[in-house]
Motif scaffolding. Sequence first.
Motif, PDB file in Angstrom:
ATOM      1  N   ALA A  62       0.896  -1.446   0.157  1.00  0.00           N
ATOM      2  CA  ALA A  62       0.222   0.291  -0.149  1.00  0.00           C
ATOM      3  C   ALA A  62       1.501   1.135   0.062  1.00  0.00           C
ATOM      4  O   ALA A  62       1.496   1.469   1.052  1.00  0.00           O
ATOM      5  CB  ALA A  62      -1.009  -0.099   1.449  1.00  0.00           C
ATOM      6  N   ALA A  63       0.471   1.970  -0.832  1.00  0.00           N
ATOM      7  CA  ALA A  63       1.264   3.277  -1.277  1.00  0.00           C
ATOM      8  C   ALA A  63       1.070   4.556  -0.495  1.00  0.00           C
ATOM      9  O   ALA A  63       1.248   5.629  -0.392  1.00  0.00           O
ATOM     10  CB  ALA A  63       1.320   3.790  -2.082  1.00  0.00           C
ATOM     11  N   GLY A  64       0.616   4.034   0.838  1.00  0.00           N
ATOM     12  CA  GLY A  64       0.039   5.297   2.083  1.00  0.00           C
ATOM     13  C   GLY A  64      -1.475   5.100   1.567  1.00  0.00           C
ATOM     14  O   GLY A  64      -2.471   4.909   1.557  1.00  0.00           O
ATOM     15  N   ALA A  65      -2.076   6.656   2.379  1.00  0.00           N
ATOM     16  CA  ALA A  65      -3.026   6.851   3.130  1.00  0.00           C
ATOM     17  C   ALA A  65      -3.263   7.217   1.639  1.00  0.00           C
ATOM     18  O   ALA A  65      -2.482   8.256   1.143  1.00  0.00           O
ATOM     19  CB  ALA A  65      -3.341   8.083   4.199  1.00  0.00           C
ATOM     20  N   ASP A  66      -5.013   7.222   1.351  1.00  0.00           N
ATOM     21  CA  ASP A  66      -5.154   7.834   0.060  1.00  0.00           C
ATOM     22  C   ASP A  66      -5.084   9.392  -0.421  1.00  0.00           C
ATOM     23  O   ASP A  66      -5.713   9.629   0.747  1.00  0.00           O
ATOM     24  CB  ASP A  66      -6.788   7.756   0.244  1.00  0.00           C
ATOM     25  N   ILE A  67      -4.207   9.518  -1.244  1.00  0.00           N
ATOM     26  CA  ILE A  67      -3.879  11.918  -1.171  1.00  0.00           C
ATOM     27  C   ILE A  67      -5.075  12.336  -1.319  1.00  0.00           C
ATOM     28  O   ILE A  67      -5.424  13.429  -0.843  1.00  0.00           O
ATOM     29  CB  ILE A  67      -2.578  11.952  -1.834  1.00  0.00           C
ATOM     30  N   LYS A  68      -5.621  12.033  -2.321  1.00  0.00           N
ATOM     31  CA  LYS A  68      -7.390  12.207  -2.743  1.00  0.00           C
ATOM     32  C   LYS A  68      -8.031  12.646  -1.976  1.00  0.00           C
ATOM     33  O   LYS A  68      -8.310  13.672  -2.153  1.00  0.00           O
ATOM     34  CB  LYS A  68      -7.509  11.049  -4.064  1.00  0.00           C
ATOM     35  N   GLY A 108       3.919   5.036   4.184  1.00  0.00           N
ATOM     36  CA  GLY A 108       3.438   5.792   4.785  1.00  0.00           C
ATOM     37  C   GLY A 108       2.176   5.203   5.520  1.00  0.00           C
ATOM     38  O   GLY A 108       2.768   3.918   6.683  1.00  0.00           O
ATOM     39  N   GLY A 109       1.074   5.407   5.101  1.00  0.00           N
ATOM     40  CA  GLY A 109      -0.283   4.742   6.421  1.00  0.00           C
ATOM     41  C   GLY A 109       0.279   3.267   5.583  1.00  0.00           C
ATOM     42  O   GLY A 109      -0.025   2.350   6.438  1.00  0.00           O
ATOM     43  N   GLY A 110       0.663   2.630   4.631  1.00  0.00           N
ATOM     44  CA  GLY A 110       0.900   1.504   4.233  1.00  0.00           C
ATOM     45  C   GLY A 110       2.021   0.434   5.030  1.00  0.00           C
ATOM     46  O   GLY A 110       1.838  -0.556   5.040  1.00  0.00           O
ATOM     47  N   CYS A 111       2.719   1.279   4.942  1.00  0.00           N
ATOM     48  CA  CYS A 111       4.083   0.683   6.631  1.00  0.00           C
ATOM     49  C   CYS A 111       4.054   0.776   7.598  1.00  0.00           C
ATOM     50  O   CYS A 111       3.805  -0.635   8.375  1.00  0.00           O
ATOM     51  CB  CYS A 111       5.480   1.901   6.521  1.00  0.00           C
ATOM     52  N   GLU A 112       2.965   1.369   7.862  1.00  0.00           N
ATOM     53  CA  GLU A 112       1.818   1.688   9.269  1.00  0.00           C
ATOM     54  C   GLU A 112       1.595   1.091   9.482  1.00  0.00           C
ATOM     55  O   GLU A 112       1.242  -0.358  10.767  1.00  0.00           O
ATOM     56  CB  GLU A 112       1.559   2.984   9.794  1.00  0.00           C
ATOM     57  N   LEU A 113       0.393   0.037   8.316  1.00  0.00           N
ATOM     58  CA  LEU A 113      -0.875  -1.166   8.428  1.00  0.00           C
ATOM     59  C   LEU A 113       0.344  -2.410   8.633  1.00  0.00           C
ATOM     60  O   LEU A 113       0.293  -3.072   9.367  1.00  0.00           O
ATOM     61  CB  LEU A 113      -1.126  -0.974   7.209  1.00  0.00           C
ATOM     62  N   ALA A 139       3.607  11.008   9.698  1.00  0.00           N
ATOM     63  CA  ALA A 139       2.932   9.380   9.953  1.00  0.00           C
ATOM     64  C   ALA A 139       1.576  10.066  11.337  1.00  0.00           C
ATOM     65  O   ALA A 139       1.857  10.379  11.774  1.00  0.00           O
ATOM     66  CB  ALA A 139       3.932   8.801  10.831  1.00  0.00           C
ATOM     67  N   GLY A 140       0.774   9.337  10.584  1.00  0.00           N
ATOM     68  CA  GLY A 140      -0.517   9.511  10.949  1.00  0.00           C
ATOM     69  C   GLY A 140      -1.578   7.848  12.276  1.00  0.00           C
ATOM     70  O   GLY A 140      -2.773   8.283  12.696  1.00  0.00           O
ATOM     71  N   ILE A 141      -0.588   7.005  11.693  1.00  0.00           N
ATOM     72  CA  ILE A 141      -1.059   5.375  12.116  1.00  0.00           C
ATOM     73  C   ILE A 141       0.142   4.623  13.200  1.00  0.00           C
ATOM     74  O   ILE A 141      -0.429   3.605  12.370  1.00  0.00           O
ATOM     75  CB  ILE A 141      -1.956   4.777  11.564  1.00  0.00           C
TER      76      ILE A 141
HETATM   77  C1  HXC Z   1      -3.565   8.314  -3.872  1.00  0.00           C
HETATM   78  C2  HXC Z   1      -1.831   7.443  -5.039  1.00  0.00           C
HETATM   79  C3  HXC Z   1      -1.246   7.063  -3.660  1.00  0.00           C
HETATM   80  C4  HXC Z   1      -1.698   7.836  -2.388  1.00  0.00           C
HETATM   81  C5  HXC Z   1       0.070   5.766  -5.849  1.00  0.00           C
HETATM   82  N1  HXC Z   1      -1.199   6.960  -6.207  1.00  0.00           N
HETATM   83  N2  HXC Z   1       0.038   6.692  -3.981  1.00  0.00           N
HETATM   84  N3  HXC Z   1      -3.138   7.753  -5.482  1.00  0.00           N
HETATM   85  N4  HXC Z   1      -3.389   8.243  -2.415  1.00  0.00           N
HETATM   86  N5  HXC Z   1      -1.213   7.567  -1.567  1.00  0.00           N
HETATM   87  C6  HXC Z   1      -1.855   6.930  -7.569  1.00  0.00           C
HETATM   88  C7  HXC Z   1      -1.054   7.671  -7.951  1.00  0.00           C
HETATM   89  O1  HXC Z   1      -1.859   9.105  -8.295  1.00  0.00           O
HETATM   90  C8  HXC Z   1      -1.320   6.695  -9.562  1.00  0.00           C
HETATM   91  O2  HXC Z   1      -2.394   7.093 -10.052  1.00  0.00           O
HETATM   92  C9  HXC Z   1      -1.189   5.719  -9.385  1.00  0.00           C
HETATM   93  O3  HXC Z   1      -1.898   5.100  -7.943  1.00  0.00           O
HETATM   94  C10 HXC Z   1       0.120   4.996  -9.707  1.00  0.00           C
HETATM   95  O4  HXC Z   1       1.292   5.883  -9.096  1.00  0.00           O
HETATM   96  P1  HXC Z   1       2.573   6.824  -9.797  1.00  0.00           P
HETATM   97  O5  HXC Z   1       2.426   7.515  -9.367  1.00  0.00           O
HETATM   98  O6  HXC Z   1       1.828   6.847 -11.567  1.00  0.00           O
HETATM   99  O7  HXC Z   1       3.228   5.514 -10.154  1.00  0.00           O
HETATM  100  P2  HXC Z   1       4.816   5.365  -9.808  1.00  0.00           P
HETATM  101  O8  HXC Z   1       5.451   6.465  -9.787  1.00  0.00           O
HETATM  102  O9  HXC Z   1       5.176   4.096 -10.003  1.00  0.00           O
HETATM  103  O10 HXC Z   1       5.015   5.870  -7.570  1.00  0.00           O
HETATM  104  C11 HXC Z   1       5.131   5.147  -7.421  1.00  0.00           C
HETATM  105  C12 HXC Z   1       4.888   6.275  -5.707  1.00  0.00           C
HETATM  106  C13 HXC Z   1       4.679   6.865  -5.280  1.00  0.00           C
HETATM  107  C14 HXC Z   1       6.395   5.886  -5.643  1.00  0.00           C
HETATM  108  C15 HXC Z   1       4.247   4.978  -4.899  1.00  0.00           C
HETATM  109  O11 HXC Z   1       3.145   6.973  -6.318  1.00  0.00           O
HETATM  110  C16 HXC Z   1       4.155   7.286  -4.659  1.00  0.00           C
HETATM  111  O12 HXC Z   1       4.705   8.264  -4.542  1.00  0.00           O
HETATM  112  N6  HXC Z   1       3.365   8.084  -3.700  1.00  0.00           N
HETATM  113  C17 HXC Z   1       2.928   8.337  -2.340  1.00  0.00           C
HETATM  114  C18 HXC Z   1       3.778   7.822  -1.571  1.00  0.00           C
HETATM  115  C19 HXC Z   1       3.203   8.475  -0.717  1.00  0.00           C
HETATM  116  O13 HXC Z   1       3.557  10.263   0.051  1.00  0.00           O
HETATM  117  N7  HXC Z   1       3.126   8.001   1.050  1.00  0.00           N
HETATM  118  C20 HXC Z   1       2.192   8.986   1.762  1.00  0.00           C
HETATM  119  C21 HXC Z   1       0.485   9.332   1.919  1.00  0.00           C
HETATM  120  S1  HXC Z   1       0.207  10.186   3.712  1.00  0.00           S
HETATM  121  P3  HXC Z   1      -3.403   8.059 -11.423  1.00  0.00           P
HETATM  122  O14 HXC Z   1      -4.301   8.632 -11.682  1.00  0.00           O
HETATM  123  O15 HXC Z   1      -2.678   9.028 -11.869  1.00  0.00           O
HETATM  124  O16 HXC Z   1      -3.025   6.614 -12.702  1.00  0.00           O
HETATM  125  C22 HXC Z   1       0.496   8.945   4.478  1.00  0.00           C
HETATM  126  C23 HXC Z   1      -0.357   9.294   5.703  1.00  0.00           C
HETATM  127  C24 HXC Z   1      -0.775   8.037   7.668  1.00  0.00           C
HETATM  128  O17 HXC Z   1       0.265   7.087   4.535  1.00  0.00           O
HETATM  129  C25 HXC Z   1      -1.708   8.826   7.772  1.00  0.00           C
HETATM  130  C26 HXC Z   1      -3.140   8.476   8.072  1.00  0.00           C
HETATM  131  C27 HXC Z   1      -3.833   9.056   9.192  1.00  0.00           C
END
Ligand code: HXC
Length: 258
Positions: A62-68, A108-113, A139-141
């Motif tokens: 999981a690449a983290g919480a959904d940023i959208k 992010g949240g994927g590592c936390e999970l 990090a939030g979880i």
């Molecule tokens: C929403 C995400 C996403 C995320 C990837 N996607 N990670 N959408 N939230 N966390 C989507 C992209 O927007 C894209 O959609 C599709 O997945 C493919 O991702 P790409 O970036 O095109 O792939 P790639 O270039 O291979 O890069 C992979 C990646 C990168 C390194 C994993 O996507 C990335 O850095 N993601 C974000 C990682 C992150 O910052 N995580 C922490 C989130 S905050 P489209 O529609 O453009 O194809 C968090 C807080 C936790 O987790 C606490 C919660 C309470």
Amino acid sequence: MAYETIIVEVEDHVATIKLNRPDAMNALNSQLLRELASALAEADGNDRVRCIILTGSAKAFAAGADIKEMSEKTFVEMFLSDFFGPESLAITKTRKPIIAAVAGYALGGGCELAMMCDFIIAADTAKFGQPEINLGVLAGIGGTQRLTRFVGKSKSMDMHLTGRFMDAEEAERSGLVSRVVPAKSLMEEATAAAEKIAEKSMLTTMAVKEAVNRAYETTMSEGILFERRLFHAMFATEDQKEGMAAFLEKRATQFRDK
Ligand code: HXC
């Protein structure tokens, strides 16, 4: 129950839960975490299930919480909904053992999970990170707390402050994961581990989980006392009698969770 963001399969005594948002690298949104908490509660309540595997895809655990989902939220919304608090608490309340089988990104949240699970088996393609700092958050979880306990302050600070990723080899070296396996055999290895756990008495697997988790929640002397009392309590079970008798009679055990 029908789920949209996860796929649940129960085979023999092992429930495998696969995170399934392929278009978003399995980003964790509210629906996914709610479904996951519900599937875990279901597995906990299913007498057939004796161990759980949580996994993602070859590209991403999981690449983290959904940023959208999060980007436009206000403090008030986050605070009032206690964003992801109840869902993550529900996940950590699971009493049966959970193995995280991680390939690709666990960020992010994927590592936390993954860290909420009982142990992590990583494919050699796994990449762990807490890159929230790049988004102007942290990090939030549980990441700042759990990663620090797993890998120590210096590496945890490094990961959280720079947002860099750690590969599987570094993750194993620093104690984040229990083993690294070739990506193609990840599920085979995780299933073999789960089946091995499923052979034990459920009474002892649950007791082990409670005791090991105590190590993170209390002092050494309280934790050791808790463990000793659980050890004593096992002598009230039929499975303790069976386990020791089977050893002495040089035969296989037949645990009955009693
Ligand atoms: C929403 C995400 C996403 C995320 C990837 N996607 N990670 N959408 N939230 N966390 C989507 C992209 O927007 C894209 O959609 C599709 O997945 C493919 O991702 P790409 O970036 O095109 O792939 P790639 O270039 O291979 O890069 C992979 C990646 C990168 C390194 C994993 O996507 C990335 O850095 N993601 C974000 C990682 C992150 O910052 N995580 C922490 C989130 S905050 P489209 O529609 O453009 O194809 C968090 C807080 C936790 O987790 C606490 C919660 C309470």
